[in-house]
Design a protein around this motif. Structure first.
Motif, PDB file in Angstrom:
ATOM      1  N   ALA A  98       0.845  -1.207   0.000  1.00 47.52           N
ATOM      2  CA  ALA A  98       0.000   0.000   0.000  1.00 47.52           C
ATOM      3  C   ALA A  98       0.877   1.253   0.000  1.00 47.52           C
ATOM      4  O   ALA A  98       0.651   2.191  -0.776  1.00 47.52           O
ATOM      5  N   VAL A  99       1.911   1.246   0.836  1.00 48.89           N
ATOM      6  CA  VAL A  99       2.804   2.415   0.923  1.00 48.89           C
ATOM      7  C   VAL A  99       3.486   2.638  -0.430  1.00 48.89           C
ATOM      8  O   VAL A  99       3.564   3.760  -0.930  1.00 48.89           O
ATOM      9  N   ARG A 100       3.931   1.542  -1.027  1.00 47.15           N
ATOM     10  CA  ARG A 100       4.652   1.648  -2.304  1.00 47.15           C
ATOM     11  C   ARG A 100       3.757   2.268  -3.386  1.00 47.15           C
ATOM     12  O   ARG A 100       4.175   3.174  -4.098  1.00 47.15           O
ATOM     13  N   TYR A 101       2.515   1.802  -3.478  1.00 52.93           N
ATOM     14  CA  TYR A 101       1.605   2.372  -4.493  1.00 52.93           C
ATOM     15  C   TYR A 101       1.293   3.835  -4.182  1.00 52.93           C
ATOM     16  O   TYR A 101       1.218   4.670  -5.079  1.00 52.93           O
ATOM     17  N   GLY A 102       1.123   4.154  -2.902  1.00 52.02           N
ATOM     18  CA  GLY A 102       0.814   5.539  -2.523  1.00 52.02           C
ATOM     19  C   GLY A 102       1.982   6.455  -2.863  1.00 52.02           C
ATOM     20  O   GLY A 102       1.804   7.548  -3.411  1.00 52.02           O
ATOM     21  N   TYR A 103       3.170   5.980  -2.562  1.00 52.23           N
ATOM     22  CA  TYR A 103       4.380   6.782  -2.770  1.00 52.23           C
ATOM     23  C   TYR A 103       4.656   6.962  -4.264  1.00 52.23           C
ATOM     24  O   TYR A 103       4.946   8.052  -4.736  1.00 52.23           O
ATOM     25  N   THR A 104       4.545   5.854  -5.005  1.00 54.82           N
ATOM     26  CA  THR A 104       4.929   5.901  -6.417  1.00 54.82           C
ATOM     27  C   THR A 104       3.911   6.635  -7.282  1.00 54.82           C
ATOM     28  O   THR A 104       4.290   7.371  -8.182  1.00 54.82           O
ATOM     29  N   PHE A 105       2.618   6.415  -7.021  1.00 49.08           N
ATOM     30  CA  PHE A 105       1.623   6.941  -7.978  1.00 49.08           C
ATOM     31  C   PHE A 105       0.788   8.088  -7.443  1.00 49.08           C
ATOM     32  O   PHE A 105       0.115   8.765  -8.198  1.00 49.08           O
ATOM     33  N   LEU A 106       0.788   8.280  -6.123  1.00 45.65           N
ATOM     34  CA  LEU A 106      -0.095   9.328  -5.574  1.00 45.65           C
ATOM     35  C   LEU A 106       0.675  10.407  -4.822  1.00 45.65           C
ATOM     36  O   LEU A 106       0.077  11.312  -4.229  1.00 45.65           O
ATOM     37  N   GLU A 107       1.980  10.282  -4.836  1.00 49.59           N
ATOM     38  CA  GLU A 107       2.831  11.242  -4.108  1.00 49.59           C
ATOM     39  C   GLU A 107       2.388  11.401  -2.656  1.00 49.59           C
ATOM     40  O   GLU A 107       2.384  12.493  -2.096  1.00 49.59           O
ATOM     41  N   LEU A 108       2.002  10.285  -2.068  1.00 53.06           N
ATOM     42  CA  LEU A 108       1.634  10.303  -0.643  1.00 53.06           C
ATOM     43  C   LEU A 108       2.805   9.759   0.170  1.00 53.06           C
ATOM     44  O   LEU A 108       3.335   8.713  -0.204  1.00 53.06           O
TER      45      LEU A 108
END
Ligand code: SER
Length: 329
Positions: free
Chosen positions: A319-329
């Motif tokens: 979840a963190v990886r997808y947030g970081y990579t695609f949502l700049e979260l």
């Protein structure tokens, strides 16, 4: 119907057919060395099926929190990319412990889907176990014939062991199963390609919603099948998929089970859900995974660096990886 109403209608329907409501078991499985997490509604009933313990009721109904991220049933890498797999999902189930068998299980499933939930009959298909040479098992003619009494034969499909013989793991209770699939495509697409051709073909709108398992065997470590002393029913219906069908949506994530979370993550990321494939996937990954992590932690398993805890840490990291990579979260 809201998802809450869908869940209660299921329990009520089976209560009226003398089923005992049983609460969900914890998602974290501490008592069974063959499983880290509850991966099916039947886990908490395993000893009743095997005859190790007498069941305190002969019929039960429940909604079970399940996690399919390790072992025989693992959907993790699909989650978010498609619109109908989850790490954690709810499984609605009705159970017979040595009581009713195929005929009632099939008839009641049909009654609930078409009369209570009012799903259109011409969108439903049933699959039946087509036999297996290695296990020396014949076609499940009995289930086929019950279905034949309800729907046209062109809506009944024979399936292989992979799709129509359900096993909890490498060992344990198992048996032939009959799945109910629904075709949610727009009519113009149905006119072009018949739904039966798309059953079990990974089409996001032609999906399995309910699995009726006819528990008859115990799979041994040697691979042999031993007959159980009694026959049982184990059914599992995907609650989030059922909500998609009843709420007339094209994705589980568009139902009221997920839409508040989708909205929240979209706001936090300042991205509109539906704008791009990449950000949509990331949003779905996060809303799915956060549910799984929250429920698992509340049921007693913190993320950690080994065994069950590590599985949860991996979900969190994804979840963190997808947030970081695609949502700049
Ligand atoms: N055990 C079956 C499944 O998990 C039906 O409940 O699909």
């Amino acid at each position: 119907m809201t998802s809450k109403e869908i869940r209660s209608a299921f329990i009520e329907f089976f209560k009226q057919k003398q089923h005992q409501f049983v609460p969900s078991a914890p998602i974290v499985n501490k008592d069974d060395p063959t499983l880290m997490f509850t991966n099916a509604g039947m886990n908490q009933f395993k000893d009743f099926f095997l005859g190790n313990k007498p069941a305190p009721y002969s019929r039960a109904a429940n909604s079970q929190k399940c996690l399919r991220v390790s072992g025989k049933h693992n959907d993790l890498e699909e989650v978010g990319l498609d619109t109908y797999h989850h790490t954690m999902f709810e499984m609605l189930g009705n159970w017979s412990f040595g009581d009713y068998f195929k005929q009632e299980a099939i008839a009641w499933a049909w009654e609930l889907l078409t009369e209570v939930y009012k799903l259109p009959q011409d969108r439903l298909y049933a699959s039946v176990f087509g036999g297996d040479e290695q296990d020396k098992l014949p076609v499940d003619q009995e289930a086929y014939d019950y279905w034949k009494g309800i729907i046209d034969e062109d809506r009944i499909l024979l399936g292989s062991k992979a799709d129509n013989f359900w096993e909890m793991g490498d060992t344990g209770p198992c048996g032939p199963c009959s799945e109910i699939h629904i075709d949610l495509r727009p009519q113009d697409e149905i006119d072009k390609t018949l739904g039966r051709k798309l059953v079990n073909q990974d089409h996001p709108l032609v999906v399995e919603i309910w699995n009726l398992v006819f528990m008859q065997f115990n799979r041994q470590a040697s691979g042999d099948l031993h007959s159980l002393s009694a026959k049982h029913i184990d059914t599992g219906m995907g609650f989030e998929r059922l909500a998609m069908a009843i709420q007339n949506k094209q994705s589980n994530y568009d139902t009221d089970v997920f839409s508040p979370l989708i909205e929240l993550v979209s706001q936090k990321a300042d991205v509109r859900y539906g704008d791009s494939r990449e950000t949509d996937i990331a949003i779905r990954v996060i809303v799915d995974h956060i549910r799984a992590i929250a429920f698992t932690i509340s049921d007693g398993q913190l993320p950690s660096n080994n065994k069950a805890g590590y599985v949860i840490r991996r979900i969190l990291r994804r979840a963190v990886r997808y947030g970081y990579t695609f949502l700049e979260l």
